[in-house]
Design a protein around this motif. Structure first.
Motif, PDB file in Angstrom:
ATOM      1  N   ARG A  59       0.824  -1.212  -0.045  1.00  0.00           N
ATOM      2  CA  ARG A  59       0.085  -0.021  -0.054  1.00  0.00           C
ATOM      3  C   ARG A  59       0.914   1.302  -0.035  1.00  0.00           C
ATOM      4  NH1 ARG A  59      -3.881  -0.537   4.725  1.00  0.00           N
ATOM      5  NH2 ARG A  59      -4.411   1.463   4.126  1.00  0.00           N
ATOM      6  N   PRO A  60       0.381   2.220  -0.689  1.00  0.00           N
ATOM      7  CA  PRO A  60       1.177   3.636  -0.774  1.00  0.00           C
ATOM      8  C   PRO A  60       1.012   4.362   0.651  1.00  0.00           C
ATOM      9  CG  PRO A  60      -0.724   3.727  -1.735  1.00  0.00           C
ATOM     10  CD  PRO A  60      -0.785   2.355  -1.572  1.00  0.00           C
ATOM     11  N   ILE A  61       2.191   4.867   1.031  1.00  0.00           N
ATOM     12  CA  ILE A  61       2.208   5.716   2.423  1.00  0.00           C
ATOM     13  C   ILE A  61       1.282   7.069   2.005  1.00  0.00           C
ATOM     14  CG2 ILE A  61       3.666   6.895   3.860  1.00  0.00           C
ATOM     15  CD1 ILE A  61       5.915   5.021   3.291  1.00  0.00           C
ATOM     16  N   PRO A  62       0.494   7.113   2.770  1.00  0.00           N
ATOM     17  CA  PRO A  62      -0.384   8.444   2.583  1.00  0.00           C
ATOM     18  C   PRO A  62       0.325   9.658   2.977  1.00  0.00           C
ATOM     19  CG  PRO A  62      -1.217   7.390   4.510  1.00  0.00           C
ATOM     20  CD  PRO A  62      -0.016   6.307   3.907  1.00  0.00           C
ATOM     21  N   SER A  63      -0.122  10.628   2.400  1.00  0.00           N
ATOM     22  CA  SER A  63       0.658  12.077   2.691  1.00  0.00           C
ATOM     23  C   SER A  63      -0.014  12.183   4.194  1.00  0.00           C
ATOM     24  CB  SER A  63      -0.311  12.875   1.932  1.00  0.00           C
ATOM     25  OG  SER A  63       0.592  14.350   2.148  1.00  0.00           O
ATOM     26  N   PRO A  64       1.163  13.064   4.669  1.00  0.00           N
ATOM     27  CA  PRO A  64       0.799  13.475   6.275  1.00  0.00           C
ATOM     28  C   PRO A  64      -0.186  14.637   6.417  1.00  0.00           C
ATOM     29  CG  PRO A  64       3.233  13.378   5.793  1.00  0.00           C
ATOM     30  CD  PRO A  64       2.476  12.962   4.575  1.00  0.00           C
TER      31      PRO A  64
ATOM     32  N   ALA B 258      -6.119   9.366   6.893  1.00  0.00           N
ATOM     33  CA  ALA B 258      -5.618   8.240   6.256  1.00  0.00           C
ATOM     34  C   ALA B 258      -4.087   7.875   6.997  1.00  0.00           C
ATOM     35  CB  ALA B 258      -5.303   8.604   4.861  1.00  0.00           C
ATOM     36  N   TYR B 259      -3.300   9.080   7.324  1.00  0.00           N
ATOM     37  CA  TYR B 259      -1.908   9.093   7.757  1.00  0.00           C
ATOM     38  C   TYR B 259      -2.180   8.096   8.991  1.00  0.00           C
ATOM     39  CZ  TYR B 259       2.877   9.772   8.697  1.00  0.00           C
ATOM     40  OH  TYR B 259       4.362   9.542   9.043  1.00  0.00           O
ATOM     41  N   ALA B 260      -3.120   8.634  10.105  1.00  0.00           N
ATOM     42  CA  ALA B 260      -3.410   8.274  11.148  1.00  0.00           C
ATOM     43  C   ALA B 260      -3.633   6.518  11.277  1.00  0.00           C
ATOM     44  CB  ALA B 260      -4.306   8.714  12.008  1.00  0.00           C
ATOM     45  N   GLU B 261      -4.467   6.224  10.272  1.00  0.00           N
ATOM     46  CA  GLU B 261      -4.879   4.596  10.098  1.00  0.00           C
ATOM     47  C   GLU B 261      -3.627   4.035   9.841  1.00  0.00           C
ATOM     48  OE1 GLU B 261      -7.679   2.293   7.072  1.00  0.00           O
ATOM     49  OE2 GLU B 261      -8.497   4.342   7.554  1.00  0.00           O
ATOM     50  N   TYR B 262      -3.004   4.739   8.865  1.00  0.00           N
ATOM     51  CA  TYR B 262      -1.559   3.802   8.148  1.00  0.00           C
ATOM     52  C   TYR B 262      -0.484   3.582   9.576  1.00  0.00           C
ATOM     53  CZ  TYR B 262       2.807   3.015   5.922  1.00  0.00           C
ATOM     54  OH  TYR B 262       3.862   2.715   5.567  1.00  0.00           O
TER      55      TYR B 262
END
Length: 88
Positions: free
Chosen positions: A51-56, A61-65
């Motif tokens: 999965r791609p790393i989401p943008s901060p 999405a970043y917190a879920e990642y």
């Protein structure tokens, strides 16, 4: 004849051989479960890494990642600890 010898040995050891065989079966069972858990975790880690790393900037999405990454790390640590306990 072999069964009679096992029964005699078990009586001589006052049930010690039976307990030993039970412990060995339980250990092998736990070892199988550990191997299955490791395989499943490795598959989940590979899927997670694809999965791609989401943008901060996208906080949700970043917190879920980050939460997912933390959960996988915790499971990995727990499996390592379980493997060490099993090795003792």
């Amino acid at each position: 004849m072999d069964r009679a010898l096992q029964m005699g040995a078990n009586i001589y050891t006052k049930g010690g051989l039976k307990k030993l065989r039970e412990a060995l079966r339980a250990w092998k069972k736990k070892e199988g479960y550990l191997q299955n858990d490791r395989t499943k975790l490795e598959q989940e880690i590979v899927a997670f890494q694809r999965r791609p790393i989401p943008s901060p900037d996208d906080r949700d999405a970043y917190a879920e990642y980050q939460d997912r990454k933390r959960a996988l790390d915790e499971r990995s640590d727990a499996l390592t600890k379980k493997a060490q306990e099993l090795a003792e």
